[in-house]
Design an enzyme around this catalytic site. Structure first.
Site, short mmCIF file in Angstrom:
data_model
loop_
_atom_site.label_atom_id
_atom_site.label_comp_id
_atom_site.label_asym_id
_atom_site.label_seq_id
_atom_site.Cartn_x
_atom_site.Cartn_y
_atom_site.Cartn_z
N GLY A 53 119.56 -27.32 35.24
CA GLY A 53 118.70 -27.28 33.97
C GLY A 53 117.56 -27.98 34.34
O GLY A 53 117.16 -28.56 35.49
N CYS A 54 116.56 -28.36 33.14
CA CYS A 54 115.57 -29.32 33.25
C CYS A 54 115.77 -30.63 34.05
O CYS A 54 116.99 -31.30 33.82
CB CYS A 54 115.13 -29.65 31.95
SG CYS A 54 113.80 -30.82 31.93
N PHE A 55 115.15 -31.08 35.14
CA PHE A 55 115.56 -32.13 36.01
C PHE A 55 115.36 -33.64 35.40
O PHE A 55 115.89 -34.44 35.90
CB PHE A 55 114.87 -31.97 37.00
CG PHE A 55 113.39 -31.63 37.66
CD1 PHE A 55 112.44 -32.00 36.56
CD2 PHE A 55 112.95 -31.39 38.75
CE1 PHE A 55 111.16 -31.71 36.43
CE2 PHE A 55 111.48 -31.14 38.82
CZ PHE A 55 110.62 -31.52 37.72
N TRP A 56 114.58 -33.51 34.26
CA TRP A 56 114.43 -34.82 33.80
C TRP A 56 115.55 -35.39 33.32
O TRP A 56 116.38 -36.57 33.53
CB TRP A 56 113.45 -34.51 32.35
CG TRP A 56 112.07 -34.39 32.75
CD1 TRP A 56 111.43 -34.27 33.96
CD2 TRP A 56 111.08 -33.61 31.98
NE1 TRP A 56 110.04 -33.76 33.87
CE2 TRP A 56 109.98 -33.31 32.47
CE3 TRP A 56 111.05 -33.25 30.36
CZ2 TRP A 56 108.90 -32.76 31.87
CZ3 TRP A 56 110.10 -32.61 29.92
CH2 TRP A 56 108.81 -32.45 30.54
#
Length: 210
Positions: A53-56
């Site tokens: 998912g979102c890499f943050w």
């Protein structure tokens, strides 16, 4: 509806955005521990690449793990060379948002990293992760050296756990590592720079036996 279709269907190589020859400016050092985020790394370290998912939030999950020397976010698994974040978000590069994890195997094993991967997201959702919809948010493990068989075995192990808990089939893409393109510097260690920033990371509450 056509926009949604493009976001959740992989483009072909002919459809993908052209990208560029020059690498994106990603910075040189980790904002949390000061270690380099680009090779060469010390010879005793190994590398792994995960998309969840979102890499943050995914990157933070790994940099917090003891034995991880460095992490970096980037794009992999698609067609467009040296893409920008804006290009990724169109769904027309084919890349997933991924995290490069550089780790000391004498402190943390690849199996330990696989446990973090499986337990920290929902690997059954195809081209999405929660409310984040699109090809860039798919679940992936990109393998180096002898990691492929270990990754496949871990998938089978976790699938048995999920099936017993009533969850559907895993959709994680597992293959040998393609080219990793570093993301822009402002995305590197984003949640350390922006502590109140968005994190959509969330697992299914099913443990992976290590």
């Amino acid at each position: 509806m056509s926009f949604l279709f493009k976001k959740t269907a992989m483009p072909s190589a002919d459809q993908a955005l052209p990208g560029r020859q020059q690498a994106i400016d990603s910075g040189l050092f980790h904002a949390v521990n000061g270690h380099p985020i680009h090779p060469p790394f010390p010879a005793h370290l190994r590398q792994a690449v995960f998309g969840m998912g979102c890499f943050w939030g995914a990157e933070r999950k790994f940099w917090q793990q003891a034995g991880v020397f460095s992490t970096a976010v980037g794009y992999a698994g698609g067609f467009t060379p040296n893409p920008t974040y804006q290009e990724i978000c169109t769904g027309m590069t084919g890349h997933a948002e991924v995290v490069l994890v550089v780790f000391d195997p004498s402190v943390v094993s690849y199996q330990d990293l696989l446990a973090i991967f499986w337990e920290s997201h929902n690997p059954t959702q195809g081209m999405r992760q929660g409310n984040d919809v699109g090809t860039q948010y798919r679940s992936v493990i990109y393998c180096q050296d002898d990691q492929y068989q270990a990754a496949l075995a871990s998938q089978q192990q976790y699938q048995a756990k999920l099936t017993a808990a009533g969850f559907p089939a895993i959709t994680t893409e597992i293959r040998n590592a393609p080219t990793f393109y570093y993301a822009e510097e402002d995305h590197q260690q984003y949640l350390a720079k922006n502590p109140s920033g968005y994190c959509g990371l969330g697992g299914l509450g099913v443990c992976f036996s290590r």
